[in-house]
Design an enzyme around this catalytic site. Structure first.
Site, PDB file in Angstrom:
ATOM      1  N   CYS A 421       0.813  -1.223   0.000  1.00 14.10           N
ATOM      2  CA  CYS A 421       0.000   0.000   0.000  1.00 14.10           C
ATOM      3  C   CYS A 421       0.846   1.273   0.000  1.00 14.10           C
ATOM      4  CB  CYS A 421      -0.982  -0.003   1.167  1.00 14.10           C
ATOM      5  SG  CYS A 421      -0.250  -0.287   2.788  1.00 14.10           S
ATOM      6  N   ASP A 545      -7.625   5.303  -1.440  1.00 15.09           N
ATOM      7  CA  ASP A 545      -7.232   4.066  -0.770  1.00 15.09           C
ATOM      8  C   ASP A 545      -6.459   3.161  -1.730  1.00 15.09           C
ATOM      9  OD1 ASP A 545      -7.047   1.709   0.675  1.00 15.09           O
ATOM     10  OD2 ASP A 545      -9.051   1.910   1.546  1.00 15.09           O
ATOM     11  N   HIS A 547      -5.545   0.176  -1.280  1.00  8.95           N
ATOM     12  CA  HIS A 547      -5.811  -1.239  -1.033  1.00  8.95           C
ATOM     13  C   HIS A 547      -6.827  -1.829  -2.013  1.00  8.95           C
ATOM     14  CE1 HIS A 547      -4.472   0.554   2.817  1.00  8.95           C
ATOM     15  NE2 HIS A 547      -3.791  -0.566   2.944  1.00  8.95           N
TER      16      HIS A 547
END
EC number: 3.4.22.-
Length: 589
Positions: A421, A545, A547
């Site tokens: 990440c 994000d 992820h």
């Protein structure tokens, strides 16, 4: 061009200073005075590092649309740059509907170039104080009004080839550009999908307005009509009485001369406005083609004169900040990094662009033609936050300033789910520096990021190729090692403290504008903006994000929270967080 202070792009041809009385008031023109003042400030910002220019006489060129009585660009220049050759270069770089319409008289000094219809009366005090009222008092034929950006962009790629004799390259380049201009009537532009043709028309067809449905409400940087350029072997001669028309002539010499073959693919772009006739479009297409050829000629001749030999160029179209029309340039492709930087500085001065940030890097060019888009688009989603709908602000919003690409898990054929990440957040930040013109270096891979950390002895050699995490400190190390960038840090002991630092984040987005990496709770995210109510203290964070593991589906990304406004509770109160605020350089052009 190795020196950003070079006097002209082609030749001196300097005009003598003259004093000109105000023009008669017989027509009303429109001008954006604030844009004019900003151009003056941009040019003057370059002189701060050059004491010899501080008191140098300044004049300029006024470009606009005569038919609409609109001033589009007031471009200021120091006296030594007020040349006919520079006027030609500037005009060849502007949209095909824009031409020289006026000159400037500043503090009683003016340099008059042919083609101007009027002279703007200005004073240094007025320009420095940005006094609109004083400007309107001295120039009663003008209304101060922001000119709207409008029109669709017609775009086509046209190839042309020049043969240049050794020792006579400058002469041959100029002759080739003249021949291309004379032959521009032969080009026909075809859009087969919509059945559109732009070509020389017979009188009865010249007033057709067949692009109105495409140009109404359009803006040139995103509404594009793509054409294929075709060259006619003969002109329509149905009304001619001569038996012989244009006859090609071939002259063969046997002098053992060395020739350089120069092949250029020019991107011809011209606007289509609502109400344009087919004749308007045909004339504009010819003008756009001629300007591309002339721009290529000027850059090539300049390179030869500077001792760089014959240089290849590439077409680039830009929408500089504050502009309401497009800028078209042929940029050299084989010059050294330093030569190209000096040339960009030169262009920034000529076009009154900012001295503190890049505008004319190739990575900042618009991809109008499908071929340009194919070469630049890696199918990454750009600026997903702009697709968020139905968000109700709680206070004042500040966000990232400039485009970026969304990098996330599982891209590039790399399975980094669970450990990559921070690498992906780093790549998003790096993409911002590419797309905003601060670097031409491609986004580093995971392995290249790891290697940089080994090179600075932050990690051992076995780190390369591993699945080990990195954090905010490592991100700053790599940015410094590979791009020589500095970073600011915000360290907090809990998620609650992240909220307390919202004013610092807002100031960062206002001044620096880069994405912010935040690491904590064994996770990394990218902050793109903040929404803060100074009265109630309510705060939300625009979070990207890394992820996400799905496909490049903007609807899923924005509707499922992968790019979304998050409440303060998104940050865990039980974990510390570190934020990396990359600082763009202040002297990059």
């Amino acid at each position: 061009m190795t020196n950003s202070q070079t006097v002209s792009l082609i030749g001196p041809t300097q005009m003598a200073p003259q004093s000109t009385p105000p023009p008669p008031v017989n027509e009303l023109w429109f001008i954006d005075a604030q844009a004019m003042f900003q151009n003056y400030a941009n040019l003057r910002s370059f002189s701060k590092s050059n004491a010899n220019e501080i008191n140098t006489t300044i004049g300029g060129f006024v470009f606009g649309r005569k038919a609409r009585k609109q001033v589009i660009h007031v471009l200021f220049a120091y006296a030594e740059d007020l040349t006919e050759s520079n006027r030609q270069f500037l005009e060849s770089s502007l949209s095909a509907d824009i031409e020289l319409v006026g000159n400037l008289n500043i503090d009683g000094q003016s340099q008059i170039l042919p083609g101007g219809q009027f002279t703007l009366q200005l004073t240094s005090r007025m320009l420095e104080n940005r006094s609109i009222s004083e400007f309107l008092d001295m120039n009663v034929m003008f209304n101060n009004e922001h000119v709207l950006m409008e029109g669709a962009s017609c775009v086509s790629r046209v190839g042309y080839e020049w043969s240049l004799r050794a020792g006579r390259e400058q002469e041959d380049v100029k002759s080739a550009a003249e021949r291309l201009s004379m032959a521009s009537f032969r080009f026909t532009y075809l859009n087969a999908e919509h059945g559109l043709v732009i070509r020389e028309q017979k009188p009865e067809a010249a007033q057709q307005k067949y692009l109105d449905k495409f140009s109404k409400g359009a803006v040139p940087y995103k509404d594009v009509i793509e054409f294929t350029a075709m060259q006619s072997l003969t002109r329509d001669t149905s009304n001619d009485t001569e038996d012989q028309k244009l006859v090609p002539t071939v002259k063969v010499t046997k002098d053992n001369k060395h020739f350089t073959r120069l092949v250029t693919i020019g991107e011809v772009v011209f606007p289509a406005f609502f109400g344009d006739s087919s004749l308007d479009l045909y004339k504009r297409s010819r003008e756009a083609f001629n300007r591309r050829a002339n721009n290529t000629m000027m850059v090539t001749v300049n390179g030869i004169r500077a001792g760089r030999g014959v240089t290849t160029t590439t077409s680039a179209t830009y929408l500089p900040p504050g502009w309401v029309s497009l800028l078209h340039l042929q940029l050299p492709t084989k010059w050294t990094d330093n030569e190209q930087r000096n040339y960009r500085i030169r262009l920034h001065k000529l076009f009154n662009l900012p001295s503190s940030k890049p505008v004319l890097r190739l990575s900042q060019a618009l991809a109008l033609h499908s071929e340009s888009a194919r070469l630049t688009n890696k199918k990454l989603i750009r600026e997903p936050h702009l697709s968020i709908t139905n968000y109700q602000p709680v206070g004042e919003i500040t966000t990232v300033n400039g485009p970026y690409n969304y990098h996330h898990y599982m891209q590039d054929g790399i399975d980094d789910s669970g450990w990559g990440c921070a690498y992906r957040s780093f790549q998003t930040i790096w993409s911002w520096f590419i797309l905003n013109g601060y670097t031409d270096k491609p986004v580093p891979s995971h392995r290249e990021i790891q290697q940089a950390l080994v090179d600075i002895q932050d990690k051992q050699a076995k780190f390369v190729g591993s699945r080990q995490w990195i954090g905010s400190t490592e991100i700053s190390f790599v940015l410094n090692e590979l791009l020589k960038l500095e970073c600011r840090f915000i360290a907090t002991n809990s998620g609650a403290e992240v909220v307390e630092r919202v004013r610092e984040l807002a100031r960062h987005f206002e001044t620096s504008g880069t994405p912010v990496m935040i690491g904590g709770n064994m996770l990394a995210h990218t902050i793109l903006g903040v929404d803060f109510n100074d009265t109630t203290g309510e705060t939300k964070f625009l979070v990207l994000d890394p992820h996400y593991t799905g496909s490049e589906d903007i609807k899923t990304i924005t509707s499922k929270g992968w790019c979304a406004w998050k409440p303060a509770s998104f940050w865990s109160k039980d974990h510390f967080y570190n934020m990396v605020l990359p600082q763009p350089p202040s002297d990059a052009i």
